[in-house]
Design an enzyme around this catalytic site. Structure first.
Site, PDB file in Angstrom:
ATOM      1  N   SER A 154      -0.687   2.525   2.514  1.00  0.00           N
ATOM      2  CA  SER A 154      -1.239   2.812   1.190  1.00  0.00           C
ATOM      3  C   SER A 154      -1.148   4.292   0.849  1.00  0.00           C
ATOM      4  CB  SER A 154      -2.684   2.321   1.101  1.00  0.00           C
ATOM      5  OG  SER A 154      -3.359   2.511   2.296  1.00  0.00           O
ATOM      6  N   HIS A 212       2.732  -2.607  -0.981  1.00  0.00           N
ATOM      7  CA  HIS A 212       1.319  -2.231  -0.832  1.00  0.00           C
ATOM      8  C   HIS A 212       0.439  -3.291  -1.479  1.00  0.00           C
ATOM      9  CE1 HIS A 212      -2.097   0.741  -1.984  1.00  0.00           C
ATOM     10  NE2 HIS A 212      -2.402   0.042  -0.929  1.00  0.00           N
ATOM     11  N   GLU A 269       1.933  -3.221  -5.256  1.00  0.00           N
ATOM     12  CA  GLU A 269       2.618  -1.967  -5.560  1.00  0.00           C
ATOM     13  C   GLU A 269       3.880  -1.933  -4.704  1.00  0.00           C
ATOM     14  OE1 GLU A 269       0.238   1.479  -4.626  1.00  0.00           O
ATOM     15  OE2 GLU A 269       0.844   2.512  -6.446  1.00  0.00           O
ATOM     16  N   ASN A 300      -3.468   4.825  -5.177  1.00  0.00           N
ATOM     17  CA  ASN A 300      -4.433   5.624  -4.427  1.00  0.00           C
ATOM     18  C   ASN A 300      -4.401   7.099  -4.805  1.00  0.00           C
ATOM     19  OD1 ASN A 300      -5.757   3.592  -3.117  1.00  0.00           O
ATOM     20  ND2 ASN A 300      -4.228   3.466  -1.494  1.00  0.00           N
TER      21      ASN A 300
END
Ligand code: 3H9
Length: 685
Positions: A406, A427, A439, A477
């Site tokens: 991540s 992800h 993702e 993130n």
């Protein structure tokens, strides 16, 4: 191509709509059907009329691209009123997904025959709307208020079997829909069945039915305006005449179609589809066959990932080091399926069948046949590099090697293999079998074939995919860490945990920042920051997080974090205040009164600014991709349309002004405005 065509089969007219891809009820379709209806209604040789669609589905609704543009006659309500008044049996033959206006067309017909795999539904609430062509007035008359509320307010489509049970479908077709529809219609004529207008039916319900229903769905519809309007429209069906009810529905629809909610929700509908359009990839791009999958690591994430593929009937090999860990992983997956069985979503036999597709092993030699291998081990670059070296040796040529990291640099991971073009990031968000976002992280060397293949796989497993480039934390993130940074700083500056959480919850987020950290585990972020270079993030903002984790308070899983947790109940953690005072003093932060507005703007504008930077750097392909990520990954309120759409709604200029002010107040280290935002603000002045 003729969009609407008519053929006469003995004494039955068949009107066929052919408007790919989903037979949306565009102006051309509406006027075509209207003309065709007039012709066959007055044709003495025609005794009954069938409306059917070509292609993959019956009409999937009004043409959403027409909303917000000047209306063109005939409108859908006018067309359906015309259908209602036809004096010969009018039959809708449904296949695929008859949704929204498409289902309303079917309800305007006198009888309905459904293909056994077809679905019907009124998903307008998902677009911030209510059905606007009679759906809220006809459906309760046909199936009763409670069942109608359920369909209209949740927007969930139902199967043909359920539609038959509820009295929506008069017949189910298990063979060729058109032949079955002709036979069904012929039977109606033979039996001299009358024209059955739903508008002639009556419906009644007590006010408690509505208030009870509203109570039941209140959490799910929090913040949205359309579901409440839908409840009111169904209520109108029980209180007003059919014509007055239609007018009530129409007025509500017109108000909603111009509301910021519907504009935002329609933006999200198209944004999710646009995210799949990647420059350089089209239908001619070759894709690899994926018939078997392997997952490295049987923790919560690895198991969740595996379930996505098992659910689609793909065999999965799960690699764990020890027999004990393999057993634990198998049980974790089996328990999730058992819980589906106990909820009646799956039969015991289906569970066993699905679990028979799962193999656990420790030997990488077992990966030799896997087409797609997804690594989901500990978030540490050295460990991941070791895994990828082993994968490079064990995987067959052409296998796709994916990492579920991540944060980490996937270019670096890809470069330890002899085949970096086959390496990509996938992800998932926890719980991976439930959260909708995927993702997809392409490295500098990922091949278009690999990217096209995983986009297809994302669709197969029902995820909303967004492509990101490599940067620390990718789109999701990286943005989330700015949002978290401001929450952490606000805590030191004088806001309380509860005040910050309530402000973000009231903004429309599913939960506040600190509740989210407690749920996910505060230690995850602490570990992630250990991989970050000093000075690449604001260390002050996370001092309390570090102190909590150092004292074993990692959130819900340890019973204590930013809150104290007892079962489902949480209460303030008294230690936070002491920690805040200590760190504020050590860092010369003067504590002050902080307003709700400042909390909202600091947290939300930080992520908006970062979102624009992500687009200007080319990490995201377009602005709307960022909206999809934050909506599907973190629950940014859909009725606000994602952070960058929201910035446009409140004004790029205003957003820039506040970001510039924050830069003056708090320094420009984190608040330098994005060039793209500056450009958009200038263009929109
Ligand atoms: C309504 O009906 C209001 C009425 O009550 C009152 C009116 C007065 N319009 O999703 P896909 C496009 S509101 C225009 O990838 P799938 C979509 O953008 C409507 N375009 O396929 C995409 O374009 P592109 C209520 C539409 O197989 C392409 O079709 N109805 C519409 O995964 C393929 O779509 C709904 O809310 C539309 N209505 O899923 C249903 N629908 O290829 C909305 C789709 O350029 N639609 N497109 O990206 C869906 O839920 C899914 O598209 C469906 C197919 C399940 C039908």
């Amino acid at each position: 191509m003729t969009i609407v065509s008519t053929e006469i089969n003995k004494n039955i007219a068949v009107i066929t709509i052919d408007n790919p891809p989903v037979n949306a009820l565009s102006h051309a379709v509406r006027s075509g059907v209207s003309v065709a209806l007039k012709q066959v209604s007055s044709d003495q040789d025609v005794a009954a009329i069938i409306i059917i669609c070509a292609g993959r589905t019956f009409c999937a609704g009004a043409d959403i691209t027409e909303f917000g543009k000047p209306p063109m006659d005939p409108s859908l309500p006018d067309l359906i009123a015309e259908m209602d008044q036809v004096n010969k049996p009018l039959i809708a033959a449904l296949h695929g997904t008859a949704l929204g206006g498409g289902f309303e067309v079917a309800l305007g017909c006198h009888y309905r025959i459904m293909d056994s795999h077809a679905k019907v539904g009124l998903p307008e609430v998902n677009l911030g709307l209510i059905p606007g062509a009679g759906g809220t007035q006809r459906l309760p008359r046909l199936i009763g208020v409670e069942a109608a509320l359920d369909m209209i307010v949740t927007g969930k489509p139902i199967s043909a079997a359920k539609a038959e049970k509820l009295g929506i479908a008069n017949k189910i077709s298990h063979g060729d829909l058109k032949s079955d529809a002709l036979e069904f219609t012929q039977d109606l004529l033979t039996q001299n069945k009358p024209v059955m207008r739903i508008s002639d039916l009556d419906v009644k319900a007590s006010t408690e039915v509505f208030s009870d229903f509203e109570k039941k769905v209140s959490r799910r519809i929090r913040g949205f305006i359309a579901p409440k309007a839908a409840i009111n429209a169904v209520k109108a069906a029980t209180e007003l005449s059919f014509e007055e009810g239609l007018k009530f529905e129409r007025d509500q629809f017109k108000t909603l179609v111009n509301s910021s909610h519907s504009i935002a929700q329609r933006h999200m509908f198209f944004a999710e589809r646009m995210a799949l359009k990647v420059p350089g990839i089209d239908k001619s791009t070759s894709v690899r066959e994926i018939n078997s999958v392997a997952v490295i690591g049987g923790g919560i994430m690895g198991c969740g990932i595996a379930i996505n593929f098992l659910n689609k009937g793909l065999p999965v090999t799960l690699i764990e080091i020890s027999e004990e860990a393999q057993k634990a992983a198998f049980e974790r997956i089996a328990n999730i399926y058992s819980s589906s069985v106990s909820k009646g979503r799956l039969s015991e036999q289906q569970k066993e069948q699905t679990l028979s597709l799962l193999i656990t092993a420790s030997d990488y030699a077992k990966l030799a046949n896997a087409d797609l291998i997804i690594e989901a081990v500990f978030e540490d670059i050295e460990i991941k590099k070791q895994v990828f070296k082993k994968l490079d040796d064990a995987a067959k040529a052409g296998a796709i090697l994916a990492t579920n990291t991540s944060f980490l640099d996937i270019n670096e991971i890809a470069n330890v293999t002899s085949r970096p073009a086959d390496v990509i990031g996938l992800h998932f968000f926890s719980p991976a079998h439930i959260m909708p976002l995927l993702e997809i992280v392409r490295t500098e060397q990922t091949s278009t074939e690999v990217l096209a293949t995983v986009l297809k796989i994302g669709k197969l497993i029902g995820k909303t995919s967004v492509v990101s480039g490599v940067c620390f934390g990718f789109i999701a993130n990286r943005m989330s860490s700015c949002y978290g940074r401001e929450a952490g700083l606000l805590l030191l500056e004088g806001a309380s945990v509860e005040q910050i959480d309530n402000a973000l919850y009231d903004f429309g987020m599913p939960m506040g920042m600190f509740s989210m950290l407690d749920m996910a585990g505060i230690d995850i972020g602490v570990m992630a920051r250990q991989n970050m270079a000093a000075g690449s993030y604001d260390e002050k903002a996370f001092l309390i997080h570090d102190a909590l984790v150092a004292s074993g308070q990692k959130g819900q899983k340890t019973g204590s974090g930013f809150y104290k947790h007892e079962g489902r109940n949480k209460s303030p953690n008294p230690q936070i205040e002491q920690l805040v005072e200590k760190f504020a003093k050590e860092n010369n932060i003067k504590r002050r009164e902080i307003t709700i507005k400042e909390i909202e703007e600091r947290c939300i504008f930080a992520l908006i600014n970062e979102g624009f930077k992500i687009v200007e750097e080319g990490i995201a392909i377009r602005q709307s991709d960022v909206d999809v990520v934050f909506n599907c990954g973190f629950g940014f309120p859909r009725y606000k349309g994602g952070p960058l759409h929201y910035a446009e709604q409140i004004g790029f200029d205003y957003t820039l002004k506040r970001i510039t002010e924050f830069a003056k107040e708090h320094g420009d280290r984190w608040w330098t405005p994005s060039d793209l935002l500056i450009k958009l603000a200038k263009e929109n002045r």
